[in-house]
Design a protein around this motif. Structure first.
Motif, PDB file in Angstrom:
ATOM      1  N   TRP A 181       0.844  -1.177   0.000  1.00  0.00           N
ATOM      2  CA  TRP A 181       0.000   0.000   0.000  1.00  0.00           C
ATOM      3  C   TRP A 181       0.891   1.243   0.000  1.00  0.00           C
ATOM      4  CZ3 TRP A 181      -4.222  -1.732  -1.699  1.00  0.00           C
ATOM      5  CH2 TRP A 181      -4.666  -2.995  -1.319  1.00  0.00           C
ATOM      6  N   ARG A 187      -5.417  -1.127  -8.370  1.00  0.00           N
ATOM      7  CA  ARG A 187      -6.181  -0.479  -7.307  1.00  0.00           C
ATOM      8  C   ARG A 187      -7.154  -1.489  -6.717  1.00  0.00           C
ATOM      9  NH1 ARG A 187      -6.499   5.402  -7.257  1.00  0.00           N
ATOM     10  NH2 ARG A 187      -5.149   6.255  -8.871  1.00  0.00           N
ATOM     11  N   ASN A 188      -7.490  -1.300  -5.438  1.00  0.00           N
ATOM     12  CA  ASN A 188      -8.474  -2.191  -4.816  1.00  0.00           C
ATOM     13  C   ASN A 188      -9.880  -1.616  -5.013  1.00  0.00           C
ATOM     14  OD1 ASN A 188      -8.731  -0.127  -2.945  1.00  0.00           O
ATOM     15  ND2 ASN A 188      -7.873  -1.276  -1.227  1.00  0.00           N
ATOM     16  N   ASP A 189     -10.863  -2.209  -4.362  1.00  0.00           N
ATOM     17  CA  ASP A 189     -12.254  -1.779  -4.504  1.00  0.00           C
ATOM     18  C   ASP A 189     -12.464  -0.345  -4.032  1.00  0.00           C
ATOM     19  OD1 ASP A 189     -12.698  -4.330  -5.368  1.00  0.00           O
ATOM     20  OD2 ASP A 189     -13.515  -5.056  -3.457  1.00  0.00           O
ATOM     21  N   LYS A 190     -11.636   0.112  -3.110  1.00  0.00           N
ATOM     22  CA  LYS A 190     -11.762   1.467  -2.574  1.00  0.00           C
ATOM     23  C   LYS A 190     -10.893   2.458  -3.343  1.00  0.00           C
ATOM     24  CE  LYS A 190     -12.574  -0.324   2.056  1.00  0.00           C
ATOM     25  NZ  LYS A 190     -12.061  -0.422   3.415  1.00  0.00           N
ATOM     26  N   GLN A 191     -10.380   2.019  -4.476  1.00  0.00           N
ATOM     27  CA  GLN A 191      -9.527   2.830  -5.358  1.00  0.00           C
ATOM     28  C   GLN A 191      -8.181   3.211  -4.716  1.00  0.00           C
ATOM     29  OE1 GLN A 191     -10.128   3.414  -8.705  1.00  0.00           O
ATOM     30  NE2 GLN A 191     -11.678   1.880  -8.214  1.00  0.00           N
ATOM     31  N   GLN A 192      -7.749   2.392  -3.749  1.00  0.00           N
ATOM     32  CA  GLN A 192      -6.424   2.597  -3.163  1.00  0.00           C
ATOM     33  C   GLN A 192      -5.396   1.882  -4.036  1.00  0.00           C
ATOM     34  OE1 GLN A 192      -7.379   0.710   0.562  1.00  0.00           O
ATOM     35  NE2 GLN A 192      -7.487   2.694   1.639  1.00  0.00           N
TER      36      GLN A 192
END
Length: 186
Positions: free
Chosen positions: A7, A38-43
């Motif tokens: 991250w 990116r993950n589901d939270k756009q991180q």
């Protein structure tokens, strides 16, 4: 097996820069078409390859020769996978590298700084040579003065010895008379 991802904070620690700088570099890469997961939270989820690309950007920009934009272009060229049919085209492009005006300006500025540094070093060397010459002259003059003083002292000693020898000869030529021997006059 799925590849380990890092991250933003972890990537920042690995690269050795702040999280805001990581985001800035990631945005610059993405703007040029580089894909960061990116993950589901756009991180953003950085792979080892992404972290290596970020490290390379830091190297290029901290060297002071490239702007962020140029560094990003260089990193994208180094880290994007090339289609085999595109490989020949890329080899031709590598032979004819084109630098942006910013790259040229940065390189010229770097060269100018190096020239100024060389000028300072040359001036310093000339000053050192001048001082060395002055010291050599001073030492030579001091040695010559000392030699003159020693020569003068030796001559005085020789003259004194001659006078003593002459006086002794005169005394030997004029022996004491009977009365002077008798009464002990010298």
């Amino acid at each position: 097996m799925e590849e380990r991802v890092y991250w933003t904070a972890e990537a920042a620690d690995m690269v050795g820069i702040g999280t805001s700088t990581i985001r800035k570099y990631a945005l610059a890469l993405e703007a040029k078409g580089y894909n960061i997961q990116r993950n589901d939270k756009q991180q953003r989820a950085f792979t080892k390859k992404d972290v290596a690309a970020l490290k390379r950007i830091v190297e290029l920009t901290q060297a002071g020769v490239m702007t962020l934009d140029s560094a990003v272009n260089t990193v994208i060229a180094e880290f994007t996978e090339v289609d085999p049919s595109e490989e020949q085209k890329n080899e031709d492009i590598d032979d004819e590298k084109i630098y942006s005006a910013n790259d040229v300006a940065a390189i010229l500025e770097h060269v100018k700084k190096q020239d100024e540094r060389l000028d300072r070093i040359e001036r310093f060397n000339r000053e050192l040579i001048t001082r060395l010459d002055e010291q050599t002259n001073y030492i030579t003059e001091s040695i010559n003065k000392r030699d003159d003083q020693i020569t003068s002292a030796i001559r005085e000693l020789q003259d004194t010895k001659k006078l003593i020898a002459t006086s002794a000869e005169e005394k030997a030529e004029h022996p004491k008379g009977f009365l002077s021997k008798l009464f002990g006059k010298k």
